[in-house]
Design an enzyme around this catalytic site. Structure first.
Site: not given
Length: 548
Positions: A170, A230
């Site tokens: 990430d 997201d």
């Protein structure tokens, strides 16, 4: 085009407050290629801890999730990966610089946890970042600075020793150009491959960073890559690609990228929010069906220990899972978009096509398509309902009454795939490719010359009827049905009109059917950004195109 270059931040702060040339049929794949040594030949299926547990994840919860994956039937349905997200680690590396588990939260250590997961017939996934701090560490909700920067080879070896099968990597930083991201993500990819262990490599270049996941083909860098911000358990909101994203918002970013997805290189529209409280059961069903049709990785994010029988049945649907895991790996394309009504088609290895009839609207509607629209000719056809398993026959029309926010899904067998070719179109004079400006998916986007690459905004599919499509549902179009020299060439929703029909000549010319004029680089230009126009056919190199 991929040039010009958070949501997790919000949730972490909230937590703190609380505590090639490719000649193909319609069933074919793109010119994109996989990252070297990719073990992900089908989209990964599994579960990730973040949506349910966030930074509070513990060893006990992970073991319970692994047990639930077996007890619920998810493992037998094909789910394999149990992925431990952020906050599993000791805030400090050991004296030799090695990562180690948080001794309070994961008292048995990560090797023992991996062994437990493996003992269940499952695979072990873990989380790290290419910078100095994970997302939680970046915002101060978890102590330390234990990212992999400068430790890539060491951490990859540690993961292999622990029996890790999947790494979520990430970005978690606002700094770095797109090219710097590519370089840093490749460092860990190469370190993982060098261990000799087949570790699936999943990256998110978007976290805390300007979105790069949807404007570059990361398929030569990683096995799967996040295309959006997201996803939360929201059906739809007004965001394009910013936090928070709903199911419809993510769909609109990810669906146009289908041509760059395939075995070993998967667009990742984020983990599933099926069964989360913000979605109705109908919306959860639609979300799952659309992700399955797009060949997305299916990583459950709900609490699988306590999910209802209805939610479990969605996640374990054998017919939709078979479509998702089909060996051809074609990304399902949105072939029609009429606003509230959309049609998706995913070619399958046996010549059949999976189709989704999607109703975005607020009331029930009849959604209809045809075999030709989804890439099949001939007939008759057998329709297998992917929800119920029931079958019916048709000579070509496919129709269903679909509830608000619902998806009717079928496998259409019979007939023959319509011939089509997906490739880049390289200008003979310039050596550059036909490109949708700035990777725009909007109606009316300009087309121009740009350095050739493998992202979706340069992947053009030529159909038998003369359409040249990009993003699945947009066609190369003569602006405003123009027929004069200098008419701009744009992309527009496919509508079957002659200004969207083209004849590809054996000499490399591409002639517009309505005007009789040829696709041309304006002013015989060869530079990046040269607009494409229609011009009287003259046989010059700036009107010649090669599939590449």
């Amino acid at each position: 085009m991929p040039r010009r270059s958070g949501g997790r931040l919000f949730r972490l702060l909230a937590a703190a407050a609380l505590t090639v040339t490719a000649s193909v049929t319609a069933s074919a794949q793109s010119t994109a290629t996989a990252a070297p040594g990719s073990p992900a030949l089908t989209p990964p299926l599994g579960w990730n801890s973040w949506n349910t547990f966030g930074c509070g994840i513990t060893e006990a919860q992970v073991r319970q999730a692994a047990d639930a994956m077996v007890a619920s039937g998810m493992r037998d349905a094909g789910y394999r990966y149990v992925v431990v997200d952020d906050c599993w680690f000791d805030p400090q590396r050991d004296a030799q610089g090695n990562l180690r588990a948080n001794p309070t939260k994961f008292p048995s250590g990560m090797k023992a946890l991996g062994d437990y997961i493996h003992s269940k017939g499952l695979k072990f996934g873990i989380y790290q970042v290419p910078g100095e701090r994970t997302c939680a560490q970046t915002v101060g909700t978890y102590p330390g600075a234990t990212g992999s920067r400068g430790h890539e080879v060491q951490d990859a070896a540690t993961f292999a020793t622990w029996g890790v099968d999947y790494l979520k990597y990430d970005w978690c930083s606002s700094s770095g150009t797109r090219d710097e991201q590519v370089a840093r993500f490749k460092l860990m990819r190469d370190a993982l491959r060098a261990t000799g262990r087949p570790i699936v490599y999943s990256i998110n270049p978007n976290s805390f960073h300007a979105i790069t996941g949807s404007t570059y083909n990361w398929g030569e860098v990683a096995d799967l890559w996040r295309t959006t911000e997201d996803l939360l358990d929201i059906w739809q909101n007004g965001n394009t690609n910013s936090y928070p994203m709903g199911v419809g918002n993510v769909l609109d970013v990810n669906a146009p990228l289908a041509a760059q997805s395939g075995p070993g290189h998967w667009n990742d529209p984020d983990m599933l929010v099926v069964g989360r409280p913000g979605l109705s059961l109908t919306e959860s069903r639609s979300h799952f069906a659309l992700w399955a049709l797009m060949s997305a990785p299916l990583m459950a994010g709900n609490d699988i220990r306590t999910m209802s029988a209805d939610v479990s049945a969605i996640l374990r649907n054998p017919r939709l899972l078979a479509v998702n895991q089909d060996s051809q790996g074609a990304g399902g394309r949105r072939v029609r978009d009429d606003g509230d009504i959309e049609v998706f088609a995913k070619p399958l290895a046996d010549g059949s096509v999976a189709v989704g009839l999607f109703n975005r609207g607020g009331s029930a509607a009849t959604v209809t398509t045809t075999a030709a629209q989804i890439g099949l000719s001939g007939g008759p056809f057998t329709l297998t309902d992917l929800w119920t398993g029931g079958t019916s026959s048709t000579s070509g029309q496919i129709s269903a009454s679909v509830p608000a926010h619902g998806v009717a899904a079928y496998r259409v067998s019979g007939g023959s795939p319509l011939a089509a070719t997906t490739s880049r179109l390289r200008g003979n004079a310039s050596g550059r490719c036909v490109d949708v400006d700035n990777a725009s998916t909007a109606a009316g986007a300009a087309t121009l010359l740009w350095d050739c690459h493998t992202a979706a905004n340069q992947l053009w599919t030529t159909w038998v009827g003369g359409e040249i499509r990009v993003y699945g549902d947009k066609c190369l179009d003569a602006y405003n049905q123009g027929t004069g020299n200098g008419t701009r060439v744009i992309t527009w929703p496919c509508n079957g009109q002659n200004n969207q029909k083209w004849t590809v000549g054996s000499d490399g010319s591409i002639r517009n059917v309505r005007s009789g004029l040829c696709l041309d680089a304006n002013g015989a230009g060869t530079a990046n950004g040269t607009p494409l126009v229609l011009w009287t056919c003259n046989g010059q190199a700036n009107q010649k195109w090669t599939r590449a």
